[in-house]
Design an enzyme around this catalytic site. Structure first.
Site, PDB file in Angstrom:
ATOM      1  N   ARG A  78       0.853  -1.188   0.000  1.00  0.00           N
ATOM      2  CA  ARG A  78       0.000   0.000   0.000  1.00  0.00           C
ATOM      3  C   ARG A  78       0.891   1.239   0.000  1.00  0.00           C
ATOM      4  NH1 ARG A  78      -2.330   2.915   4.927  1.00  0.00           N
ATOM      5  NH2 ARG A  78      -3.771   4.408   4.014  1.00  0.00           N
TER       6      ARG A  78
ATOM      7  N   GLU B  78      -3.191  -0.308   8.428  1.00  0.00           N
ATOM      8  CA  GLU B  78      -2.028   0.111   9.215  1.00  0.00           C
ATOM      9  C   GLU B  78      -2.132  -0.471  10.615  1.00  0.00           C
ATOM     10  OE1 GLU B  78      -1.123   4.284   9.529  1.00  0.00           O
ATOM     11  OE2 GLU B  78      -1.551   4.668   7.412  1.00  0.00           O
TER      12      GLU B  78
ATOM     13  N   GLU C  69      -7.153   8.365   6.599  1.00  0.00           N
ATOM     14  CA  GLU C  69      -7.407   9.009   7.885  1.00  0.00           C
ATOM     15  C   GLU C  69      -7.870  10.459   7.752  1.00  0.00           C
ATOM     16  OE1 GLU C  69      -4.024   8.518  10.450  1.00  0.00           O
ATOM     17  OE2 GLU C  69      -4.184   6.333  10.441  1.00  0.00           O
TER      18      GLU C  69
ATOM     19  N   ASN D  96      -7.136   1.517  10.267  1.00  0.00           N
ATOM     20  CA  ASN D  96      -5.841   1.797  10.890  1.00  0.00           C
ATOM     21  C   ASN D  96      -6.027   1.791  12.401  1.00  0.00           C
ATOM     22  OD1 ASN D  96      -5.009   2.205   8.280  1.00  0.00           O
ATOM     23  ND2 ASN D  96      -4.535   4.368   8.508  1.00  0.00           N
TER      24      ASN D  96
ATOM     25  N   HIS E 216      -2.778  10.926   1.027  1.00  0.00           N
ATOM     26  CA  HIS E 216      -2.227  10.705   2.363  1.00  0.00           C
ATOM     27  C   HIS E 216      -1.611  12.021   2.850  1.00  0.00           C
ATOM     28  CE1 HIS E 216      -0.702   7.351   5.185  1.00  0.00           C
ATOM     29  NE2 HIS E 216      -0.511   8.509   5.798  1.00  0.00           N
TER      30      HIS E 216
ATOM     31  N   TYR F 107      -3.930   1.532  16.262  1.00  0.00           N
ATOM     32  CA  TYR F 107      -2.688   1.510  17.035  1.00  0.00           C
ATOM     33  C   TYR F 107      -2.939   1.354  18.532  1.00  0.00           C
ATOM     34  CZ  TYR F 107      -0.409   3.125  12.769  1.00  0.00           C
ATOM     35  OH  TYR F 107       0.056   3.218  11.486  1.00  0.00           O
TER      36      TYR F 107
END
Length: 456
Positions: free
Chosen positions: A77, A361, A166, A294, A121, A296
């Site tokens: 990606r 991600e 995002e 994504n 992005h 985290y």
């Protein structure tokens, strides 16, 4: 510990972003982006670091693709830099910019690696920002034109397209608290940007579909928002408010063709929603084939009168307390809770059924040091533990019926980490920024084995 196998055809890969790795910011007709401007503004990026050189991927892409092939990546990606394609964001197309991505796609396919393109992005052409950026409706329309241009060149070989990465960050960090480019601090502008980003997605998704794109999606940093006390009503209300600002403000118009009423009411207390026009929500809800996730770290909140709130969540001041992360943290100061990924994937599958999911991600920054191994390798055991835990969490979600199609580690390479500059390292491949030498970390070899056995 028992072995875990992922479904046949599970997409294993890695992700990067153009401004974080490419460098070559003045090469071959590329125009300036908001991140070029922002990183040159004193005090905005750690030690004045810029993406001028970054990982020099623009010139070293062939070697980087060879590394991907060595690791066995099936999917890569990457993002396309809008200023390379249209230096001013509109008007004439720069063929040399398209040539680079043409070469990259061909190199990937020659190695059996499936290219997954992200069209945006965060590196908006500066010329568009000078005309209002994402607070201007015309930017959404120009984005759809840009998407069509890129697809016309790469669409015969690229199957999977995602529009935005995002948009929460682009809107709230770029226009709300100003810690990302373009550095605006205006809660009303943040909500305006949210809408125009989503509108840009909808217009681009329709344009891609009309041009014959096989798979069209978007990538969100959806959050697992948790209450400090599950039995406290005020904490549940805080969760609903923060979830509305991070998740539902994006997911509902995308997948239900309407903004949530409570979120609209909240935003209207901050800005008059004149940016929302009749028919916009229908445009935003252009059908998608894939939702990129994504993840985290989770976010824990409490409802408290006088709470400090967070500028990245407009309107939470005086009502919400964001709890400090607990337990072992990554180098970004982020809490490590793999179970949050399972909960998030289950929630998305339950609340928005029928849309396949892809972890686009997931990863962790740690202060890697060379020489911590007799052979000179980088033994990043903390990163391996983080990735292992989150892959097990992803597998658990699949076992519970979630349609998860793949996992892309963030990131392939150490790179320019936005406002943190080069002091945070997320890569499974170490980059010496002085020599541009790449060194596989222990996590890269570990991931290579995961891919080869399709499991843990």
């Amino acid at each position: 510990m028992s072995e875990l196998r992922f479904p046949e055809g599970f997409r294993w890969g890695a992700a990067t972003a153009a401004y974080q790795i490419e460098g070559a910011v003045r090469d071959d007709g590329r125009g300036p982006s908001i991140w070029d401007t922002f990183s040159r503004t004193p005090g905005k990026v750690h030690q004045g670091h810029t993406g001028d050189v970054a990982c020099d991927h623009y010139h070293r892409y062939a070697d980087d693709v060879a590394l991907m092939a060595e690791l066995g990546l099936r999917t890569y990606r990457f993002s396309v830099a809008w200023p390379r394609i249209q230096p001013d964001g509109t008007g004439p197309v720069n063929p040399r910019g398209l040539d680079f991505y043409d070469r990259l796609v061909d190199a990937l396919l020659a190695r059996g690696i499936d290219p997954l393109v992200t069209l945006y992005h965060w590196d908006l052409p500066q010329a568009l920002e000078d005309r209002g950026g994402w607070t201007a409706r015309e930017t959404a329309e120009h984005f759809a034109t840009y998407a069509t241009v890129v697809h016309a060149r790469l669409g015969d070989r690229v199957r999977t397209w995602t529009t935005l990465n995002e948009p929460w960050c682009s809107a709230y960090l770029g226009y709300g608290n100003g810690v990302h480019a373009p550095g605006v601090r205006d809660a009303g502008a943040a909500f305006t940007a949210v809408h125009h980003l989503l509108l840009g997605h909808g217009l681009a998704a329709r344009a891609l579909r009309a041009a014959g794109a096989a798979t069209v999606g978007i990538t969100l940093n959806t959050g697992d928002i948790r209450p400090a006390d599950p039995d406290r009503a005020a904490d549940a209300a805080a969760v609903r408010l923060v979830d509305g600002l991070q998740n539902r403000i994006f997911l509902d118009p995308l997948l239900r063709a309407a903004y949530p009423d409570d979120v609209l009411d909240h935003a209207a207390r901050i800005v008059e929603p004149t940016f929302l026009r009749d028919g916009d929500e229908k445009l935003i809800a252009a059908p998608i084939d894939l939702l990129g996730v994504n993840y985290y770290s989770p976010t824990y909140v409490a409802g408290r009168p006088g709470g400090a709130g967070n500028e990245a969540y407009p309107g939470t001041d005086g009502a919400v307390e964001f709890l400090p992360p607990a337990g072992p943290l990554t180098d970004m100061g982020w809490m490590i809770e793999p179970a949050g990924l399972t909960r998030l994937l289950e929630r998305l599958a339950a609340d928005y059924p029928g849309v396949p999911l892809l972890v686009t991600e997931n990863g962790a920054a740690y202060p890697d040091k060379t020489g911590n191994d007799p052979a000179g390798a980088i033994v990043d055991t903390d990163r391996i533990a983080y990735l292992d835990g989150h892959l097990r969490a992803a597998h658990e979600a699949i076992a519970r019926g979630v349609d998860l199609r793949g996992y892309l580690v963030w990131s392939l390479l150490d790179n320019f980490e936005w406002a943190e500059g080069y002091r945070k390292r997320f890569g499974i491949v170490h980059v010496d920024y002085l020599t541009q030498r790449r060194t596989l970390k222990a996590s890269a070899r570990w991931y290579q084995e995961v891919i080869s056995r399709n499991g843990l």
